[in-house]
Design a protein around this motif. Structure first.
Motif, mmCIF file in Angstrom:
data_model
loop_
_atom_site.group_PDB
_atom_site.id
_atom_site.type_symbol
_atom_site.label_atom_id
_atom_site.label_comp_id
_atom_site.label_asym_id
_atom_site.label_seq_id
_atom_site.Cartn_x
_atom_site.Cartn_y
_atom_site.Cartn_z
ATOM 1 N N HIS A 1 81.427 5.550 135.927
ATOM 2 C CA HIS A 1 80.533 4.386 135.924
ATOM 3 C C HIS A 1 79.584 4.302 137.123
ATOM 4 O O HIS A 1 78.781 3.381 137.178
ATOM 5 N N TYR B 1 93.585 7.404 142.268
ATOM 6 C CA TYR B 1 93.658 8.400 143.349
ATOM 7 C C TYR B 1 94.989 8.285 144.069
ATOM 8 O O TYR B 1 95.213 7.339 144.839
ATOM 9 N N ASP C 1 92.892 2.384 139.693
ATOM 10 C CA ASP C 1 92.776 2.311 141.153
ATOM 11 C C ASP C 1 92.919 0.910 141.758
ATOM 12 O O ASP C 1 92.964 0.795 142.992
ATOM 13 N N GLY D 1 89.103 5.472 137.129
ATOM 14 C CA GLY D 1 89.537 6.077 138.384
ATOM 15 C C GLY D 1 91.006 5.862 138.693
ATOM 16 O O GLY D 1 91.666 4.975 138.156
ATOM 17 N N ASP E 1 87.974 -0.911 136.521
ATOM 18 C CA ASP E 1 88.157 0.023 137.635
ATOM 19 C C ASP E 1 87.939 -0.777 138.933
ATOM 20 O O ASP E 1 87.167 -1.732 138.959
ATOM 21 N N VAL E 2 88.625 -0.383 139.995
ATOM 22 C CA VAL E 2 88.577 -1.193 141.222
ATOM 23 C C VAL E 2 87.202 -1.160 141.902
ATOM 24 O O VAL E 2 86.901 -2.011 142.738
ATOM 25 N N HIS E 3 86.394 -0.155 141.524
ATOM 26 C CA HIS E 3 85.049 -0.043 142.104
ATOM 27 C C HIS E 3 84.014 -0.681 141.174
ATOM 28 O O HIS E 3 84.148 -0.597 139.955
#
Ligand SMILES: [Zn+2]
Length: 317
Positions: free
Chosen positions: A133, A291, A248, A289, A171-173
Motif C-alpha cells: 500500500h 516483521y 504489524d 505487513g 496494516d499498522v502503517h
C-alpha cells in the motif's frame, strides 16, 4: 475448500478460494530484513494444518501491462522491471530488482486481482500475499513496488464489475500510496487505521484516517474499529471490500509500535469480515505487513485465513 474447523471444534465444510503462487518467495540475501520466505511458509503452514488443500489453491497469472498501467506510470514500471531505477528510487523501495523479485512483483498484483474476482463470485477470498500500500503511481516505497489493491480496484471499476469499493487498510502503517491513487476517485473509499507516529512520515490523506497512539492495546483498537467500520459500510455501501489484514500492529512486531496480541488480531479479522458479510458485502483479503521471526510471523498471517474460514461457515458461504 474443505475444512474441519479447529477453532470451533466441529467438523464442517466451508468453501473459500485461496490465491498463491510458488514464485512469491523470491530469494533475497539472507541478511535482508524483509521476511520474503513468509509467503511460502504461510502456504505450507495452512496446508500442514489442513486449513487449505493443495488442489484448491488458485494460481494467478502476472498482471497484464495494460491493467498495471491503469494505476502505474509506464516509465516507472519499465525502469523498475529493467533494474533502471535511480539509486534513491531503489533505496526508497528497499528491495533489489532481481529477475525473481521482478517476476513475483508482477505475479502478486495478478494475485490480488484474481482474489477480488473470486471474492465477487464466492463472497470471500484470501490472497496469501498482497497489500503493498505504500506504492504510488510513479514510485515505490517501504518494500512496496506496485499497489496491488489499487490496480485491482481500478480494473474492477473500469470493467464495470463494481460501482463502489472500499479499501479497509488495517496494516499498522498508513496507506499513503492507496490514498494517493484514489485521491480524486469517489468510487474508491479509503480507510486507514494505523500508528500515528509510524512510517510514512508524510501521510497522504485517506477518505478516513484513524491514527492511533503508540502502545494501543486490543481493547481500544477493537473498540475504535467497531465504532467506525459498521457505519462507514452502511454509508458507503461498497460492492466489494478489499481488506489489508497486516499483522504489524502486533506487540512483538519490529516495525509496529502498537500492542495487539494474537487474539486481538484474530478478533479484529472476525470483526471486519463479519461486519461486511452480514451486509452481504464480498471481501477480498490480502496479508499486508508483518516483521518478526518467521515462525511467529507466519502463525500471525494465518489468522486471517482462520477467521475467513470461520466467517464463511457462520455466514453460509
Ligand atoms: Zn505495514
Amino acid at each position: 475448500m474443505l475444512l474441519c474447523s479447529q477453532d470451533a471444534g466441529i467438523s464442517c465444510t466451508v468453501s473459500i478460494p485461496v490465491v498463491y503462487h510458488p514464485l512469491y518467495s523470491a530469494p533475497l540475501p539472507s541478511s535482508h530484513r524483509f521476511p520474503m520466505a513468509k509467503f511460502r511458509l504461510l502456504q505450507q503452514l495452512l496446508l500442514s494444518r489442513d486449513l487449505i488443500r493443495e488442489h484448491q489453491i488458485h494460481q494467478p497469472l502476472s498482471v497484464s501491462r495494460r491493467d498495471l498501467e491503469r494505476i502505474h506510470r509506464r516509465d516507472y514500471h519499465q525502469a523498475f522491471s529493467s533494474d533502471q531505477l535511480t539509486r534513491p528510487e531503489q533505496r526508497r523501495i528497499g528491495l533489489p530488482a532481481t529477475k525473481p523479485l521482478v517476476q513475483r512483483t508482477w505475479l502478486a498484483v495478478g494475485g490480488t486481482l484474481l482474489t477480488t474476482r473470486l471474492a465477487l463470485q464466492h463472497g470471500l477470498a484470501s490472497h496469501l500475499a498482497g497489500g503493498t500500500h505504500h506504492a504510488h503511481p510513479g514510485f515505490g516505497s517501504g518494500f512496496c513496488i506496485f499497489n496491488d489493491c489499487a490496480v485491482a480496484a481500478r480494473v474492477l471499476l473500469d470493467e464495470g464489475d463494481v460501482k463502489q469499493l472500499m479499501l479497509v487498510d488495517l496494516d499498522v502503517h498508513q496507506g499513503d500510496g492507496s490514498a494517493a491513487c484514489f485521491a480524486d476517485e469517489p468510487r474508491v473509499f479509503t480507510l486507514s487505521v494505523h500508528a500515528a507516529s509510524n512510517f510514512p512520515l508524510r501521510k497522504v490523506s485517506s477518505d478516513v484516517d484513524i491514527p492511533l497512539a503508540d502502545g494501543t492495546s486490543d481493547e481500544d483498537y477493537l473498540q475504535t474499529i467497531g465504532d467506525r467500520l459498521p457505519e462507514l459500510l452502511d454509508t458507503i455501501q461498497p460492492g466489494l471490500v478489499i481488506y489489508n489484514a497486516g499483522v504489524d500492529p502486533h506487540r512483538d512486531d519490529r516495525l509496529g509500535r502498537l500492542s495487539l496480541t494474537d487474539q486481538g488480531l484474530l478478533m479484529r479479522d472476525h470483526l471486519v469480515l463479519d461486519a461486511c458479510l452480514r451486509r452481504n458485502i464480498p471481501v477480498a483479503t490480502v496479508i499486508g505487513g508483518g516483521y518478526d521471526e518467521l515462525s511467529p510471523l507466519v502463525m500471525r498471517h494465518a489468522l486471517i485465513v482462520r477467521a475467513a474460514l470461520e466467517q464463511a461457515r457462520l455466514h453460509g458461504l
